[in-house]
Scaffold this active site. Structure first.
Site, PDB file in Angstrom:
ATOM      1  N   HIS A 171     -58.431 -91.808  -9.781  1.00 31.86           N
ATOM      2  CA  HIS A 171     -57.389 -92.396 -10.615  1.00 31.86           C
ATOM      3  C   HIS A 171     -56.446 -91.259 -11.024  1.00 31.86           C
ATOM      4  O   HIS A 171     -56.917 -90.172 -11.331  1.00 31.86           O
ATOM      5  CB  HIS A 171     -58.086 -93.020 -11.830  1.00 31.86           C
ATOM      6  CG  HIS A 171     -57.220 -93.880 -12.674  1.00 31.86           C
ATOM      7  ND1 HIS A 171     -56.184 -93.373 -13.415  1.00 31.86           N
ATOM      8  CD2 HIS A 171     -57.241 -95.210 -12.918  1.00 31.86           C
ATOM      9  CE1 HIS A 171     -55.604 -94.371 -14.074  1.00 31.86           C
ATOM     10  NE2 HIS A 171     -56.219 -95.489 -13.787  1.00 31.86           N
TER      11      HIS A 171
ATOM     12  N   ARG B  41     -47.361 -95.939 -16.537  1.00 32.41           N
ATOM     13  CA  ARG B  41     -46.417 -95.660 -15.449  1.00 32.41           C
ATOM     14  C   ARG B  41     -45.623 -96.898 -15.119  1.00 32.41           C
ATOM     15  O   ARG B  41     -44.420 -96.830 -14.839  1.00 32.41           O
ATOM     16  CB  ARG B  41     -47.149 -95.162 -14.207  1.00 32.41           C
ATOM     17  CG  ARG B  41     -47.667 -93.740 -14.359  1.00 32.41           C
ATOM     18  CD  ARG B  41     -48.256 -93.230 -13.067  1.00 32.41           C
ATOM     19  NE  ARG B  41     -49.502 -93.904 -12.722  1.00 32.41           N
ATOM     20  CZ  ARG B  41     -49.684 -94.618 -11.629  1.00 32.41           C
ATOM     21  NH1 ARG B  41     -48.727 -94.746 -10.737  1.00 32.41           N
ATOM     22  NH2 ARG B  41     -50.851 -95.196 -11.415  1.00 32.41           N
TER      23      ARG B  41
END
Lengths: 238, 567
Positions: B228, B249
């Site tokens: 990740h 994000r």
């Protein structure tokens, strides 16, 4: 820095053992214990699993207050030696490790487990309960318990009256009593009316002060009390 | 007997108990019941098809495309067809709460790599809710017994090649029990804790993988480890690697390197930070490797330009997580870096969770094949609860009419002696934790996000060396609640799984999904899985098994390398 750690094993006397740890920036209480165990004293016993504040395994009493070791920065504690001891109100297993079974047993005594109601059991579709309904908002505020036991440790009534179920069990009872899918409200309503249950809480709110998930067991207990009174007056829910 | 008590273990226990209430079912768990493992740590949610226009076929296609087309499609079909029912069961029978719309319908959010809003959740703490409710249900079923703070240290054979139980160590007391069982489930949750930076629960040690290997059950896809991109970087703390969710994000968060550059412009100028997660993770890793990292070997994530209020409202949990470590996510950049998250590989199973060894079953992260080369966000907890439930049902039927196996006392004694050996041994040579650090470093540097043949071969030599030394490391103290002894056991399992990862990564001479080879950067045309089997004196056997496209074949238009994944 100086870390004073509670040590006990079966057959020995309990004591606070003093260690020196190099406190580095960013270190938590759990990091300090892990460093001690790996580098200074391999026999030190404590419990942790997820190490990021989700499993509730590493609750302990740090400088007199219940805290989650993995999310407690050493730099946020008062200057001076740090004292670490196991949770209160639970039987000791070894050093900082306690037996959490009493909390589970209290939950079971209070029937604090979901029992599918008749509609839920028919079970071919999801119950339609809106996100902004009163039921859901009340439950949402009280449901994210990680089972760490800090509230039980901090509760003076748990220590005073062994029959008092404690904040964690009563909070779960509260969410179940508000849950329209559950089919065991009646039995739990009776259970909470017993002498050593709702009336025993003196509202000191130590439980609420220490809860790492920002749940208020005090509010849950007060809400259960209000419901009990209304029910006894014959004007409340079931 | 059920080894492990995350989503897979507890669903298996409940299903076995409800299918056959007269069976005696024992759950063996390393920590406290309901608190060990990773199901608890699920933030994102649970993928299930509940309403059109979503469809089971779409969920199948998304999962297989996301998995680089090497998934076992029959397992995926089981996953997608059972997930809606299991979700209803979690809610209606066990009392889970999931987030809803104001009108009462279940809320499903969009998750990366999926063509529909499919992910059911409870805020950003979905796993806690599921595990709390499953645990309560286990408590009240009289036929279920939980052995808390116990671990299986060896699977025991009945002498005819069947698994007939396990040698179980009581961590608190330090005593052994040989447990006989007619059926045994591995549900110990894999766990890439042999890497330096991890997102998963720290109590895991790939125990199930190591047990299966020693028992002679084949494993597959071990090279497929998911990283990740945004794990928290907290120097000096175990908190390092804890996830900051990818919604940051999605909402417009920027990634900056140590020089303040938005480095994603060099890797994916079109999608920038919203590029696929494996690509972003690899980009972060590359920046750091090239000396362009932040002061503590990460990169910066900056969401401050979105406005403090928006960040504090929409990412409450993430803000709190950062605040506890003195970082103000809403107002300043926070250091993050890639973190080892999930093992797609595991024990080879059929859709009934049977392994190749009679009497042995596997489910959840211990099993391989469901996710292929990469897992979609929201498919992890669906996998563990779906297959855990299937395993419980199948095992409850399977044990009918079978006799309780006999175990050889010789094997039990030999295993006990091997495990007791390091206690009280004179110290000297390399310490346990130094060896573990070596393992984590070499896995991170050579078998992590970017791999190549020379590094993998060097890593294999290093892993083998650590594997030789680990059993000889000394363990001070006694048997009762001895963390060092537990870590000695953990290390050997981590070494076994690490070797499988490195060896399989060397074998796969292409890049696919989470597996990236600098020396073979392209994705090949051939679809296959790397299988490994051990257990006998002949040593390990490694082979390529072609993928069977039983339901779908890749279309030319759909590039399998474009995947996004969640937690």
């Amino acid at each position: 820095m100086v870390l004073r750690v509670f040590r006990w094993s079966p057959g020995s006397r309990e004591r606070l053992q003093k260690y020196w740890v190099k406190a580095r920036h960013g270190m938590t209480v759990l990091d300090a214990l892990v460093e001690l165990q790996r580098n200074s004293d391999a026999t030190l016993a404590f419990r942790y699993a997820c190490r990021v504040g989700m499993c509730g395994s590493c609750a302990m009493v740090v400088n007199g207050r219940e805290r989650w070791a993995c999310r407690t920065l050493l730099s946020n504690l008062a200057r001076g030696p740090v004292t670490v001891r196991p949770l209160y109100q639970f039987p000791l297993i070894r050093d900082l490790v306690v037996d959490m079974a009493p909390m589970k047993n209290k939950m079971l005594e209070m029937k604090a487990v979901f029992v599918p109601g008749r509609r839920a059991m028919a079970g071919d579709e999801f119950a339609q309960i809106g996100s902004r309904s009163r039921e859901r908002r009340a439950i949402d505020a009280a449901i994210e318990c990680i089972g760490c036991g800090m509230c039980v440790s901090a509760c003076t009534m748990v220590g005073h009256d062994p029959r008092f179920p404690g904040p964690a069990a009563l909070t779960r009872v509260f969410t179940l009593q508000r849950d329209s899918r559950d089919g065991a409200h009646a039995g739990r309503s009776l259970a909470v009316l017993a002498e050593d249950v709702l009336t025993r809480c003196h509202g000191q709110a130590n439980c609420t002060a220490v809860c790492p998930m920002e749940i208020s067991p005090t509010d849950s207990i007060l809400a259960l009390r209000r419901r009990a009174v209304l029910r006894l007056l014959g004007i409340g829910p079931r | 007997m059920i080894l492990g008590a995350g989503g897979a273990g507890l669903c298996a226990a409940l299903h076995a108990a409800d299918r056959s209430p007269h069976l005696s079912v024992t759950v063996v768990v390393k920590g406290l019941l309901g608190r060990a493992g990773c199901t608890r740590m699920v933030q994102g949610g649970y993928n299930a098809v509940l309403a059109s226009p979503d469809s089971l076929d779409a969920h199948l296609l998304d999962t297989v495309a996301g998995g680089g087309w090497i998934n076992d499609q029959e397992l995926v079909w089981s996953l997608v067809t059972h997930a809606p029912g299991r979700l209803l069961e979690l809610e209606a029978r066990y009392g889970c709460f999931f987030d809803r719309h104001p009108d009462g319908r279940i809320h499903q959010k969009p998750f990366a790599g999926q063509t529909h809003d499919r992910t059911v959740h409870k805020g950003d703490l979905t796993g806690i809710e599921i595990m709390n409710r499953l645990t309560e249900q286990v408590w009240i079923r009289p036929s279920l017994r939980a052995l808390e703070e116990h671990r299986a240290v060896e699977l025991l054979s009945d002498g005819a090649g069947r698994v007939g139980g396990a040698l179980v160590l009581d961590i608190r007391r330090g005593t052994f029990t040989a447990v006989r069982s007619r059926a045994t489930l591995l549900a110990m949750g894999g766990g890439p804790t042999m890497y330096r930076v991890i997102a998963c629960s720290a109590d895991k040690a790939a125990d199930g993988i190591a047990l299966a290997l020693r028992a002679g059950a084949p494993v597959k896809d071990m090279e497929m480890v998911q990283f990740h991109p945004t794990g928290l970087v907290v120097p000096n703390s175990l908190m390092t690697g804890a996830l900051l969710e990818e919604g940051l994000r999605g909402a417009g968060g920027r990634l900056l390197n140590g020089k303040g550059e938005r480095f994603m412009s060099r890797y994916d100028p079109e999608r920038m930070e919203r590029s696929t997660r494996d690509l972003v993770a690899r980009a972060c890793f590359t920046e750091v490797q090239e000396g362009l990292g932040s002061p503590h070997g990460g990169v910066w994530i900056d969401v401050s330009h979105l406005g403090a209020k928006l960040v504090e409202t929409n990412f409450r949990g993430m803000v709190k997580r950062c605040r506890d470590f003195g970082r103000d996510l809403a107002r300043e950049p926070v250091e993050v870096g890639p973190t080892a998250h999930f093992m797609m590989g595991g024990v080879v199973i059929d859709p009934s969770c049977r392994t190749a060894v009679e009497g042995l079953f596997a489910a959840g992260e211990d099993a391989g094949g469901v996710h292929g080369a990469n897992r979609l966000g929201g498919n992890g907890v669906a996998d563990s609860t779906v297959f855990g439930g299937i395993a419980g049902d199948v095992m409850a039927e399977w044990v009918m009419g079978r006799a309780l196996p006999r175990l050889s006392t010789h094997a039990v004694e030999a295993a006990e002696a091997r495990i007791l050996e390091p206690l009280g041994r004179a110290e000297g040579g390399e310490g346990l934790y130094a060896l573990q650090q070596r393992l984590r470093d070499v896995m991170w540097e050579q078998v992590g996000l970017v791999r190549q043949a020379s590094g993998l071969m060097a890593a294999l030599r290093e892993i083998e060396d650590i594997g030789q030394r680990a059993p000889r490391a000394a363990v001070p103290g006694g048997t009762a609640y001895n963390l060092a002894w537990q870590d000695w056991l953990n290390l050997q399992n981590q070494v076994a799984a690490a070797w499988l990862i490195a060896r399989s990564a060397l074998e796969r001479q292409e890049s696919r999904g989470s597996h990236f080879r600098r020396d073979h950067a392209n994705t090949g045309a051939e679809l296959y899985s790397i299988h490994v089997v051990g257990g006998d004196s002949a040593g390990l056997r490694i082979w390529k098994e072609p993928t069977r496209l039983t339901r779908l074949a890749p279309e030319a238009a759909r590039q399998p390398t474009c995947v996004e994944v969640g937690d």
